[in-house]
Scaffold this motif. Structure first.
Motif, mmCIF file in Angstrom:
data_model
loop_
_atom_site.group_PDB
_atom_site.id
_atom_site.type_symbol
_atom_site.label_atom_id
_atom_site.label_comp_id
_atom_site.label_asym_id
_atom_site.label_seq_id
_atom_site.Cartn_x
_atom_site.Cartn_y
_atom_site.Cartn_z
ATOM 1 N N LEU A 45 0.841 -1.196 0.000
ATOM 2 C CA LEU A 45 0.000 0.000 0.000
ATOM 3 C C LEU A 45 0.877 1.248 0.000
ATOM 4 N N PRO A 46 0.600 2.201 -0.870
ATOM 5 C CA PRO A 46 1.413 3.424 -0.875
ATOM 6 C C PRO A 46 1.076 4.315 0.317
ATOM 7 N N LEU A 47 2.048 5.099 0.735
ATOM 8 C CA LEU A 47 1.802 6.137 1.728
ATOM 9 C C LEU A 47 1.488 7.407 0.959
ATOM 10 N N GLN A 48 0.290 7.903 1.122
ATOM 11 C CA GLN A 48 -0.131 9.121 0.435
ATOM 12 C C GLN A 48 -0.133 10.259 1.446
ATOM 13 N N ILE A 49 0.469 11.376 1.051
ATOM 14 C CA ILE A 49 0.495 12.532 1.950
ATOM 15 C C ILE A 49 0.091 13.794 1.195
ATOM 16 N N HIS A 50 -0.472 14.715 1.937
ATOM 17 C CA HIS A 50 -0.819 16.041 1.411
ATOM 18 C C HIS A 50 -0.532 17.025 2.534
ATOM 19 N N CYS A 51 0.464 17.879 2.331
ATOM 20 C CA CYS A 51 0.895 18.828 3.350
ATOM 21 C C CYS A 51 0.593 20.255 2.899
ATOM 22 N N GLU A 52 0.317 21.103 3.882
ATOM 23 C CA GLU A 52 0.042 22.507 3.559
ATOM 24 C C GLU A 52 0.145 23.390 4.792
ATOM 25 N N SER A 53 0.215 24.677 4.509
ATOM 26 C CA SER A 53 0.139 25.707 5.539
ATOM 27 C C SER A 53 -0.957 26.668 5.094
ATOM 28 N N ARG A 54 -1.075 27.759 5.797
ATOM 29 C CA ARG A 54 -2.069 28.758 5.396
ATOM 30 C C ARG A 54 -1.738 29.335 4.028
ATOM 31 N N ASP A 55 -0.444 29.465 3.730
ATOM 32 C CA ASP A 55 -0.003 30.108 2.492
ATOM 33 C C ASP A 55 0.443 29.138 1.402
ATOM 34 N N ASP A 56 0.854 27.942 1.765
ATOM 35 C CA ASP A 56 1.447 27.013 0.808
ATOM 36 C C ASP A 56 0.738 25.673 0.820
ATOM 37 N N ASP A 57 0.257 25.248 -0.346
ATOM 38 C CA ASP A 57 -0.283 23.907 -0.518
ATOM 39 C C ASP A 57 0.781 23.112 -1.266
ATOM 40 N N LEU A 58 1.358 22.128 -0.610
ATOM 41 C CA LEU A 58 2.465 21.376 -1.182
ATOM 42 C C LEU A 58 1.991 20.217 -2.056
ATOM 43 N N GLY A 59 0.697 19.993 -2.120
ATOM 44 C CA GLY A 59 0.142 18.996 -3.034
ATOM 45 C C GLY A 59 0.176 17.579 -2.504
ATOM 46 N N ASN A 60 -0.309 16.660 -3.349
ATOM 47 C CA ASN A 60 -0.365 15.238 -3.016
ATOM 48 C C ASN A 60 0.924 14.550 -3.437
ATOM 49 N N HIS A 61 1.371 13.597 -2.611
ATOM 50 C CA HIS A 61 2.594 12.847 -2.908
ATOM 51 C C HIS A 61 2.421 11.412 -2.432
ATOM 52 N N ASN A 62 2.954 10.481 -3.197
ATOM 53 C CA ASN A 62 3.043 9.083 -2.797
ATOM 54 C C ASN A 62 4.497 8.803 -2.461
ATOM 55 N N LEU A 63 4.748 8.347 -1.232
ATOM 56 C CA LEU A 63 6.117 8.092 -0.801
ATOM 57 C C LEU A 63 6.423 6.605 -0.848
ATOM 58 N N ALA A 64 7.523 6.260 -1.488
ATOM 59 C CA ALA A 64 8.014 4.888 -1.486
ATOM 60 C C ALA A 64 8.665 4.598 -0.132
ATOM 61 N N ILE A 65 8.890 3.342 0.151
ATOM 62 C CA ILE A 65 9.550 2.950 1.390
ATOM 63 C C ILE A 65 10.919 3.645 1.468
ATOM 64 N N CYS A 85 -0.230 17.910 7.796
ATOM 65 C CA CYS A 85 -0.284 16.939 6.704
ATOM 66 C C CYS A 85 -1.417 15.956 6.954
ATOM 67 N N ARG A 86 -1.978 15.485 5.854
ATOM 68 C CA ARG A 86 -2.952 14.402 5.885
ATOM 69 C C ARG A 86 -2.262 13.167 5.308
ATOM 70 N N PHE A 87 -2.360 12.062 6.028
ATOM 71 C CA PHE A 87 -1.704 10.823 5.643
ATOM 72 C C PHE A 87 -2.766 9.751 5.387
ATOM 73 N N ARG A 88 -2.555 8.984 4.339
ATOM 74 C CA ARG A 88 -3.434 7.852 4.055
ATOM 75 C C ARG A 88 -2.553 6.652 3.716
ATOM 76 N N TRP A 89 -2.841 5.536 4.414
ATOM 77 C CA TRP A 89 -2.139 4.278 4.169
ATOM 78 C C TRP A 89 -3.179 3.175 4.221
ATOM 79 N N GLY A 90 -3.627 2.739 3.056
ATOM 80 C CA GLY A 90 -4.725 1.771 2.993
ATOM 81 C C GLY A 90 -5.979 2.378 3.584
ATOM 82 N N ILE A 91 -6.536 1.741 4.624
ATOM 83 C CA ILE A 91 -7.754 2.267 5.256
ATOM 84 C C ILE A 91 -7.432 3.233 6.399
ATOM 85 N N LYS A 92 -6.166 3.384 6.721
ATOM 86 C CA LYS A 92 -5.770 4.285 7.807
ATOM 87 C C LYS A 92 -5.643 5.712 7.281
ATOM 88 N N TYR A 93 -6.119 6.651 8.105
ATOM 89 C CA TYR A 93 -6.068 8.071 7.751
ATOM 90 C C TYR A 93 -5.741 8.859 9.016
#
Length: 148
Positions: A45-65, A85-93
């Motif tokens: 399962l990929p680790l999906q992340i989306h990070c941001e601040s009030r001024d900067d949206d760093l977008g969605n990223h899939n991180l490899a091991i 940041c919002r993290f998603r790993w399979g059904i975990k959020y």
């Protein structure tokens, strides 16, 4: 006499608008946030992340091991920078704050960050932040948030 000073001050504000751009200098040196995928190697399962601040949206990223996603920023003098940041790993959020204090990385922690970065590791049981043990002079990872 005090009233005339107030009138003069207000008149000057109208004539010369207040420019706060001078306060946009760095409070600290450039800061960095590192997020490293330390999930099990056998995880498909990929680790999906989306990070941001009030001024900067760093977008969605899939991180490899073992991949390190990072960014740097400057905390302005008059701002309290917050990155989450919002993290998603399979059904975990999970949504977590990854930076809101230049001294400790997260407000409320007591261990100072002696480096200019906040290093996070995402593991199967949660989110670990690197901290410093002043007694031994070594760095260690502390579980800060669980996936739940």
């Amino acid at each position: 006499m005090a009233i005339s000073f107030i009138k003069i001050f207000l008149l000057l504000l109208i004539i010369f608008p207040l420019d706060l751009s001078f306060a946009r200098f760095c409070l600290t040196t450039d800061l960095q946030v590192h997020i490293i995928n330390k999930l099990p190697d056998q995880s498909l399962l990929p680790l999906q992340i989306h990070c941001e601040s009030r001024d900067d949206d760093l977008g969605n990223h899939n991180l490899a091991i073992n991949e390190d996603y990072n960014w740097q920023f400057c905390e302005a003098f008059y701002e309290n920078t917050l990155y989450f940041c919002r993290f998603r790993w399979g059904i975990k959020y999970k949504r977590i704050d990854v930076f809101n204090d230049a001294y400790t990385c997260l407000d409320g922690l007591t261990v100072p960050n002696l480096l200019n970065y906040c290093k996070w590791e995402v593991r199967s049981d949660g989110f670990y932040l690197e901290q410093y043990d002043s007694t031994t002079g070594t760095y260690f990872m502390t579980l800060i948030y669980k996936w739940r």
